[in-house]
Design a protein around this motif. Structure first.
Motif, PDB file in Angstrom:
ATOM      1  N   HIS A  68     -85.815  -7.645  23.143  1.00 41.67           N
ATOM      2  CA  HIS A  68     -85.053  -8.747  22.547  1.00 41.67           C
ATOM      3  C   HIS A  68     -85.576  -9.084  21.155  1.00 41.67           C
ATOM      4  CE1 HIS A  68     -83.659 -12.899  21.867  1.00 41.67           C
ATOM      5  NE2 HIS A  68     -82.577 -12.461  22.485  1.00 41.67           N
ATOM      6  N   LEU A  69     -86.880  -9.125  20.991  1.00 47.51           N
ATOM      7  CA  LEU A  69     -87.470  -9.414  19.677  1.00 47.51           C
ATOM      8  C   LEU A  69     -87.069  -8.345  18.656  1.00 47.51           C
ATOM      9  CD1 LEU A  69     -89.335 -11.012  17.786  1.00 47.51           C
ATOM     10  CD2 LEU A  69     -91.245  -9.673  18.684  1.00 47.51           C
ATOM     11  N   LEU A  70     -87.180  -7.086  19.042  1.00 48.27           N
ATOM     12  CA  LEU A  70     -86.815  -6.003  18.119  1.00 48.27           C
ATOM     13  C   LEU A  70     -85.318  -6.017  17.821  1.00 48.27           C
ATOM     14  CD1 LEU A  70     -89.055  -3.116  19.496  1.00 48.27           C
ATOM     15  CD2 LEU A  70     -89.419  -4.506  17.435  1.00 48.27           C
ATOM     16  N   GLY A  71     -84.503  -6.294  18.835  1.00 43.78           N
ATOM     17  CA  GLY A  71     -83.065  -6.394  18.627  1.00 43.78           C
ATOM     18  C   GLY A  71     -82.712  -7.548  17.715  1.00 43.78           C
ATOM     19  N   THR A  72     -83.379  -8.670  17.903  1.00 43.15           N
ATOM     20  CA  THR A  72     -83.165  -9.833  17.052  1.00 43.15           C
ATOM     21  C   THR A  72     -83.557  -9.510  15.619  1.00 43.15           C
ATOM     22  OG1 THR A  72     -83.527 -11.347  18.892  1.00 43.15           O
ATOM     23  CG2 THR A  72     -83.789 -12.260  16.678  1.00 43.15           C
ATOM     24  N   PHE A  73     -84.699  -8.864  15.458  1.00 39.76           N
ATOM     25  CA  PHE A  73     -85.158  -8.428  14.132  1.00 39.76           C
ATOM     26  C   PHE A  73     -84.099  -7.540  13.470  1.00 39.76           C
ATOM     27  CE2 PHE A  73     -87.179  -5.057  11.640  1.00 39.76           C
ATOM     28  CZ  PHE A  73     -87.808  -5.796  10.658  1.00 39.76           C
ATOM     29  N   ALA A  74     -83.590  -6.562  14.226  1.00 43.82           N
ATOM     30  CA  ALA A  74     -82.585  -5.644  13.683  1.00 43.82           C
ATOM     31  C   ALA A  74     -81.311  -6.395  13.295  1.00 43.82           C
ATOM     32  CB  ALA A  74     -82.267  -4.551  14.704  1.00 43.82           C
ATOM     33  N   LEU A  75     -80.893  -7.347  14.113  1.00 42.60           N
ATOM     34  CA  LEU A  75     -79.688  -8.120  13.805  1.00 42.60           C
ATOM     35  C   LEU A  75     -79.881  -8.990  12.562  1.00 42.60           C
ATOM     36  CD1 LEU A  75     -78.597  -9.041  17.415  1.00 42.60           C
ATOM     37  CD2 LEU A  75     -77.255  -7.712  15.770  1.00 42.60           C
ATOM     38  N   VAL A  76     -81.069  -9.545  12.405  1.00 39.71           N
ATOM     39  CA  VAL A  76     -81.359 -10.367  11.221  1.00 39.71           C
ATOM     40  C   VAL A  76     -81.310  -9.497   9.963  1.00 39.71           C
ATOM     41  CG1 VAL A  76     -83.188 -11.659  10.036  1.00 39.71           C
ATOM     42  CG2 VAL A  76     -82.647 -12.159  12.428  1.00 39.71           C
ATOM     43  N   VAL A  77     -81.950  -8.343  10.021  1.00 38.56           N
ATOM     44  CA  VAL A  77     -81.960  -7.440   8.863  1.00 38.56           C
ATOM     45  C   VAL A  77     -80.538  -6.962   8.557  1.00 38.56           C
ATOM     46  CG1 VAL A  77     -82.758  -5.194   8.008  1.00 38.56           C
ATOM     47  CG2 VAL A  77     -84.364  -6.730   9.166  1.00 38.56           C
ATOM     48  N   LEU A  78     -79.793  -6.559   9.581  1.00 36.85           N
ATOM     49  CA  LEU A  78     -78.422  -6.092   9.385  1.00 36.85           C
ATOM     50  C   LEU A  78     -77.549  -7.197   8.790  1.00 36.85           C
ATOM     51  CD1 LEU A  78     -76.240  -3.912   9.803  1.00 36.85           C
ATOM     52  CD2 LEU A  78     -75.867  -4.886  12.079  1.00 36.85           C
ATOM     53  N   THR A  79     -77.681  -8.405   9.321  1.00 36.86           N
ATOM     54  CA  THR A  79     -76.888  -9.530   8.807  1.00 36.86           C
ATOM     55  C   THR A  79     -77.216  -9.791   7.350  1.00 36.86           C
ATOM     56  OG1 THR A  79     -76.773 -10.524  11.006  1.00 36.86           O
ATOM     57  CG2 THR A  79     -76.333 -11.968   9.142  1.00 36.86           C
ATOM     58  N   ASP A  80     -78.495  -9.748   7.008  1.00 38.67           N
ATOM     59  CA  ASP A  80     -78.871  -9.970   5.611  1.00 38.67           C
ATOM     60  C   ASP A  80     -78.342  -8.854   4.721  1.00 38.67           C
ATOM     61  OD1 ASP A  80     -80.404 -11.614   3.646  1.00 38.67           O
ATOM     62  OD2 ASP A  80     -81.343  -9.655   3.331  1.00 38.67           O
ATOM     63  N   ARG A  81     -78.404  -7.627   5.192  1.00 36.10           N
ATOM     64  CA  ARG A  81     -77.902  -6.502   4.387  1.00 36.10           C
ATOM     65  C   ARG A  81     -76.391  -6.620   4.150  1.00 36.10           C
ATOM     66  NH1 ARG A  81     -82.224  -5.437   2.206  1.00 36.10           N
ATOM     67  NH2 ARG A  81     -83.763  -4.213   3.263  1.00 36.10           N
ATOM     68  N   LEU A  82     -75.661  -7.100   5.157  1.00 32.62           N
ATOM     69  CA  LEU A  82     -74.205  -7.210   5.031  1.00 32.62           C
ATOM     70  C   LEU A  82     -73.762  -8.434   4.239  1.00 32.62           C
ATOM     71  CD1 LEU A  82     -73.122  -6.166   8.646  1.00 32.62           C
ATOM     72  CD2 LEU A  82     -72.940  -4.802   6.547  1.00 32.62           C
ATOM     73  N   THR A  83     -74.535  -9.524   4.342  1.00 28.56           N
ATOM     74  CA  THR A  83     -74.077 -10.783   3.744  1.00 28.56           C
ATOM     75  C   THR A  83     -75.027 -11.362   2.708  1.00 28.56           C
ATOM     76  OG1 THR A  83     -75.145 -12.188   5.400  1.00 28.56           O
ATOM     77  CG2 THR A  83     -72.902 -11.424   5.893  1.00 28.56           C
ATOM     78  N   GLY A  84     -76.285 -10.986   2.740  1.00 27.37           N
ATOM     79  CA  GLY A  84     -77.274 -11.590   1.843  1.00 27.37           C
ATOM     80  C   GLY A  84     -77.597 -13.025   2.219  1.00 27.37           C
ATOM     81  N   VAL A  85     -77.315 -13.394   3.440  1.00 24.12           N
ATOM     82  CA  VAL A  85     -77.404 -14.788   3.891  1.00 24.12           C
ATOM     83  C   VAL A  85     -78.802 -15.383   3.795  1.00 24.12           C
ATOM     84  CG1 VAL A  85     -77.703 -14.195   6.335  1.00 24.12           C
ATOM     85  CG2 VAL A  85     -76.713 -16.379   5.730  1.00 24.12           C
ATOM     86  N   PHE A  86     -79.825 -14.566   3.939  1.00 22.71           N
ATOM     87  CA  PHE A  86     -81.175 -15.123   4.017  1.00 22.71           C
ATOM     88  C   PHE A  86     -81.870 -15.248   2.670  1.00 22.71           C
ATOM     89  CE2 PHE A  86     -80.420 -13.452   8.336  1.00 22.71           C
ATOM     90  CZ  PHE A  86     -80.335 -14.679   8.952  1.00 22.71           C
ATOM     91  N   HIS A  87     -81.263 -14.756   1.607  1.00 22.06           N
ATOM     92  CA  HIS A  87     -81.732 -15.005   0.245  1.00 22.06           C
ATOM     93  C   HIS A  87     -83.247 -14.813   0.080  1.00 22.06           C
ATOM     94  CE1 HIS A  87     -77.771 -16.773  -0.439  1.00 22.06           C
ATOM     95  NE2 HIS A  87     -77.953 -17.414   0.696  1.00 22.06           N
ATOM     96  N   GLY A  88     -83.750 -13.692   0.461  1.00 26.44           N
ATOM     97  CA  GLY A  88     -85.182 -13.456   0.283  1.00 26.44           C
ATOM     98  C   GLY A  88     -85.835 -12.897   1.524  1.00 26.44           C
ATOM     99  N   ILE A  89     -85.170 -11.964   2.173  1.00 22.42           N
ATOM    100  CA  ILE A  89     -85.677 -11.410   3.427  1.00 22.42           C
ATOM    101  C   ILE A  89     -86.987 -10.632   3.229  1.00 22.42           C
ATOM    102  CG2 ILE A  89     -84.397  -9.245   3.367  1.00 22.42           C
ATOM    103  CD1 ILE A  89     -83.761  -9.801   6.376  1.00 22.42           C
ATOM    104  N   LEU A  90     -87.253 -10.206   2.019  1.00 19.64           N
ATOM    105  CA  LEU A  90     -88.501  -9.484   1.757  1.00 19.64           C
ATOM    106  C   LEU A  90     -89.667 -10.430   1.511  1.00 19.64           C
ATOM    107  CD1 LEU A  90     -87.127  -6.632  -0.530  1.00 19.64           C
ATOM    108  CD2 LEU A  90     -87.583  -6.575   1.930  1.00 19.64           C
ATOM    109  N   ASN A  91     -89.399 -11.710   1.513  1.00 17.01           N
ATOM    110  CA  ASN A  91     -90.395 -12.737   1.262  1.00 17.01           C
ATOM    111  C   ASN A  91     -91.226 -12.989   2.532  1.00 17.01           C
ATOM    112  OD1 ASN A  91     -91.648 -15.297   0.998  1.00 17.01           O
ATOM    113  ND2 ASN A  91     -90.092 -15.948  -0.464  1.00 17.01           N
ATOM    114  N   LEU A  92     -92.533 -13.091   2.382  1.00 17.05           N
ATOM    115  CA  LEU A  92     -93.415 -13.352   3.520  1.00 17.05           C
ATOM    116  C   LEU A  92     -93.059 -14.673   4.218  1.00 17.05           C
ATOM    117  CD1 LEU A  92     -95.883 -12.651   5.260  1.00 17.05           C
ATOM    118  CD2 LEU A  92     -97.285 -13.815   3.555  1.00 17.05           C
ATOM    119  N   ASN A  93     -92.669 -15.681   3.459  1.00 14.88           N
ATOM    120  CA  ASN A  93     -92.300 -16.970   4.059  1.00 14.88           C
ATOM    121  C   ASN A  93     -91.133 -16.825   5.019  1.00 14.88           C
ATOM    122  OD1 ASN A  93     -94.288 -18.461   2.808  1.00 14.88           O
ATOM    123  ND2 ASN A  93     -92.996 -19.024   1.076  1.00 14.88           N
ATOM    124  N   PHE A  94     -90.169 -15.974   4.671  1.00 14.57           N
ATOM    125  CA  PHE A  94     -89.028 -15.756   5.567  1.00 14.57           C
ATOM    126  C   PHE A  94     -89.510 -15.239   6.914  1.00 14.57           C
ATOM    127  CE2 PHE A  94     -86.068 -12.967   7.662  1.00 14.57           C
ATOM    128  CZ  PHE A  94     -84.971 -13.801   7.800  1.00 14.57           C
TER     129      PHE A  94
END
Length: 130
Positions: A68-94
């Motif tokens: 579940h954790l890995l799937g959640t991680f993958a969904l977060v990364v995929l969502t950011d790649r498709l939408t840019g919603v997280f505005h800084g996914i490469l940031n340690l704070n994120f």
């Protein structure tokens, strides 16, 4: 079908609340678009569906958590790649917020489950004493 719908709704509840709280503690000011909102809701619904992994009896609880954790991680990364919603996914704070949110949500769910078990056990004990 009802179980799937409830998982989707629960995922959207946790996901939207987590996103709003993450924005609240964020140090940067960002504009939230309709695409961001739709992306978070769809991602959260998918994470909610992913919780069905916990109903597979062959999996240990630890294995289900890791998947579940890995799937959640993958969904977060995929969502950011498709939408840019997280505005800084490469940031340690994120990622600190991601891990913290995952742990807090897990704790809330475990407490809720324990509360339900305690209520059921109390009702059974009360029914047995009558």
């Amino acid at each position: 079908m009802k179980k799937i719908f409830l998982k989707i709704i629960r995922g959207m509840e946790y996901g939207s609340l987590t996103y709003l709280l993450a924005l609240l503690v964020s140090v940067q000011t960002i504009e939230i678009t309709t695409k961001d909102i739709v992306g978070v809701l769809l991602m959260s619904a998918a994470i909610g569906l992913l919780t069905l992994i916990f109903t597979i009896d062959r999996l240990s609880y630890l294995a289900a958590i890791i998947i579940h954790l890995l799937g959640t991680f993958a969904l977060v990364v995929l969502t950011d790649r498709l939408t840019g919603v997280f505005h800084g996914i490469l940031n340690l704070n994120f990622w600190l917020i991601f891990v913290t949110a995952y742990l807090v949500i897990w704790l809330i769910i475990k407490v809720d489950q324990q509360t339900q078990v305690d209520r059921i056990n109390a009702a059974l004990k009360k029914a047995q004493t009558k």
